[in-house]
Design a protein around this motif. Structure first.
Motif, short mmCIF file in Angstrom:
data_model
loop_
_atom_site.label_atom_id
_atom_site.label_comp_id
_atom_site.label_asym_id
_atom_site.label_seq_id
_atom_site.Cartn_x
_atom_site.Cartn_y
_atom_site.Cartn_z
N THR A 188 0.18 -1.28 0.36
CA THR A 188 -0.06 0.35 0.13
C THR A 188 1.01 1.13 -0.12
N ALA A 196 0.37 -5.79 1.43
CA ALA A 196 -1.29 -6.68 1.34
C ALA A 196 -1.19 -7.94 0.88
N VAL A 197 -0.58 -8.34 0.17
CA VAL A 197 0.33 -9.31 -0.53
C VAL A 197 1.16 -9.62 -1.17
N ARG A 222 -7.89 -10.46 -5.04
CA ARG A 222 -6.40 -11.24 -3.75
C ARG A 222 -5.82 -9.76 -3.28
N ILE A 223 -5.93 -8.96 -4.14
CA ILE A 223 -5.53 -7.30 -3.77
C ILE A 223 -6.93 -6.82 -3.34
N THR A 226 -8.06 -7.98 0.50
CA THR A 226 -7.78 -6.92 1.72
C THR A 226 -8.14 -5.88 2.36
N CYS A 233 -1.26 1.22 -4.89
CA CYS A 233 -0.25 -0.06 -4.56
C CYS A 233 0.54 0.20 -5.60
#
Length: 299
Positions: A188, A196-197, A222-223, A226, A233
């Motif tokens: 982030t 985050a991932v 997936r992002i 979160t 990001c």
């Protein structure tokens, strides 16, 4: 060009036998890990004292050396740290007249730890000792790095995925390795920057280009899962060697970065210094050339 070696007592098929293996065992007790290429080289050359040629050297100063790993026993900790940075195992081989330790790597290449770091003397111990005695210039081992700025929007995940797939295609086509996944790291941009991932996304069977849309969808989901968004990001997509890859190729990675502050999107190809020379180095140059052509005229 073997005069210096034959003068030192070398001949084709030479085998120092038990004396060489005893030296290997002694070095193993002080933290040097033997491997087949080192044992072969030491059996062939152990015990030789190579003198520099009288002419003074063809390209650089000619120097001699002694082949006995025990001469480099105090350098074992440094060699082990160097091996980690090079991405290849090293074993002590001897010492030069200028007090520089010699080492052989797991591919049989002869290295010298001289001023400015490690230097490659030859692709074999024979070639390296000959180069040393005849004054042939060594090659300094530097980590290969290639940087290509990418066109497009700063936060375009789709463009990043397409660039990563191009990297997979090029790495496979040039014989470096055949990747089977893309790793995503999303950090982030607000506050202190939270990861985050940090996850690997495997490729689906079938045509490579058919993976673009599914990868973008899976990474976006997936992002967003979160609580973040791709556009908020810094994204790094990494293509690295699959498990089981050996040698210098195993150190090669290709990163695609987007959304990294003021830095424009980029594709970066890198490897450990062990890939400075030989087939991997040539393959990396071919990769870099292919990336440059693609960036100039993306399909």
């Amino acid at each position: 060009m073997t005069g210096a070696l034959t003068d030192a007592g070398w001949r084709p098929g030479r085998d120092a036998g038990d004396a060489a293996m005893l030296a290997v065992l002694v070095m193993a007790t002080v933290g040097a890990e033997p491997f087949p290429a080192a044992e072969r080289a030491l059996r062939e050359f152990h015990g030789l004292t190579v003198l520099p040629v009288a002419s003074g050297g063809q390209q650089v100063a000619a120097i001699g050396g002694v082949v006995d790993p025990r001469e480099a026993r105090h350098d074992v900790p440094h060699l082990n740290r160097l091996a980690d940075s090079l991405g290849v195992r090293l074993f002590p081989f001897g010492r030069t007249d200028t007090d520089a330790p010699l080492a052989v790597d797991e591919h049989g290449r002869l290295l010298m730890l001289g001023p400015g770091g490690p230097w490659l003397l030859g692709e074999t111990a024979h070639d390296g000792l000959t180069a040393l005695a005849h004054g042939l210039a060594p090659a300094r081992l530097r980590p290969p790095r290639h940087h290509h700025a990418l066109p497009g929007q700063a936060h375009d995940l789709g463009a990043a995925v397409r660039a990563a797939l191009v990297a997979i295609y090029v790495l496979h086509g040039t014989g470096v390795f055949s990747a089977r996944a893309v790793h995503l790291r999303a950090t982030t941009l607000r506050g202190v920057g939270i990861v985050a991932v940090d996850e690997e996304f495997p490729l689906r069977p079938g045509a490579l280009e058919a993976n673009a849309e599914p990868l973008v969808e899976a990474m976006t989901a997936r992002i967003e899962g979160t609580g973040a968004r791709p556009g908020s990001c810094a994204l790094t997509l990494t293509v690295s060697a699959p498990p089981g890859t050996e040698g210098p190729s195993s150190t090669v990675t290709c990163d695609v970065t987007v959304g990294c502050g003021t830095e424009p999107p980029a594709l970066m190809l890198s490897a450990a210094p062990s890939a400075t020379s030989g087939p991997t180095a040539k393959a990396l140059e071919a990769c870099a050339a292919a990336f440059a052509r693609w960036v100039a005229t993306p399909v």
